[in-house]
Design a protein around this motif. Structure first.
Motif, PDB file in Angstrom:
ATOM      1  N   MET A 102      -9.527  15.350  11.681  1.00 59.22           N
ATOM      2  CA  MET A 102     -10.081  14.673  10.819  1.00 59.22           C
ATOM      3  C   MET A 102      -9.779  12.935  11.128  1.00 59.22           C
ATOM      4  SD  MET A 102      -9.964  16.127   7.055  1.00 59.22           S
ATOM      5  CE  MET A 102     -10.480  14.789   6.152  1.00 59.22           C
ATOM      6  N   VAL A 103     -10.699  12.347  11.002  1.00 57.85           N
ATOM      7  CA  VAL A 103     -10.444  10.687  11.234  1.00 57.85           C
ATOM      8  C   VAL A 103      -9.918  10.111  10.182  1.00 57.85           C
ATOM      9  CG1 VAL A 103     -11.695   8.675  12.081  1.00 57.85           C
ATOM     10  CG2 VAL A 103     -12.320  10.865  12.971  1.00 57.85           C
ATOM     11  N   ASP A 104      -8.951   9.423  10.265  1.00 60.07           N
ATOM     12  CA  ASP A 104      -8.588   8.560   8.980  1.00 60.07           C
ATOM     13  C   ASP A 104      -9.454   7.415   8.819  1.00 60.07           C
ATOM     14  OD1 ASP A 104      -7.062   6.958   7.063  1.00 60.07           O
ATOM     15  OD2 ASP A 104      -5.615   6.254   8.609  1.00 60.07           O
ATOM     16  N   ILE A 105     -10.187   7.615   7.683  1.00 58.71           N
ATOM     17  CA  ILE A 105     -11.410   6.378   7.613  1.00 58.71           C
ATOM     18  C   ILE A 105     -10.989   4.878   7.596  1.00 58.71           C
ATOM     19  CG2 ILE A 105     -11.119   6.301   4.797  1.00 58.71           C
ATOM     20  CD1 ILE A 105     -14.460   6.384   6.897  1.00 58.71           C
ATOM     21  N   ASP A 106      -9.688   4.878   6.986  1.00 55.90           N
ATOM     22  CA  ASP A 106      -8.961   3.523   7.037  1.00 55.90           C
ATOM     23  C   ASP A 106      -8.583   2.791   8.470  1.00 55.90           C
ATOM     24  OD1 ASP A 106      -9.076   3.194   4.249  1.00 55.90           O
ATOM     25  OD2 ASP A 106      -7.020   4.087   4.199  1.00 55.90           O
ATOM     26  N   SER A 107      -8.645   3.679   9.472  1.00 50.19           N
ATOM     27  CA  SER A 107      -8.473   3.513  10.727  1.00 50.19           C
ATOM     28  C   SER A 107      -9.803   2.910  11.356  1.00 50.19           C
ATOM     29  CB  SER A 107      -7.888   4.719  11.622  1.00 50.19           C
ATOM     30  OG  SER A 107      -8.691   5.515  11.885  1.00 50.19           O
TER      31      SER A 107
END
Length: 66
Positions: free
Chosen positions: A28-33
């Motif tokens: 999963m991709v950290d949306i904040d990044s």
């Protein structure tokens, strides 16, 4: 099926699901990044404005455009 066989099958399924969930979390991709520092600041200010009741509904903006 006996109770023990059902329980064993359920545990196997749960373990399989736990393994898949772990793999999903890993990828999963950290949306904040994905946000730049400037974008993060804009989001933060937007939440502040919402809390202060300073936001204007889109419908009101659309009315002024017409």
């Amino acid at each position: 099926m006996s109770g023990e066989k059902i329980e064993k099958k359920l545990l196997e399924e749960l373990n399989f699901i736990k393994k898949q969930l772990g793999e999903i979390k890993e990828h999963m991709v950290d949306i904040d990044s994905l946000l730049t520092a400037e974008e993060k600041e804009l989001v933060f200010r937007s939440f502040e404005n919402e809390a202060k009741g300073k936001l204007v509904p889109l419908s009101r903006l659309e009315e002024t455009r017409l």
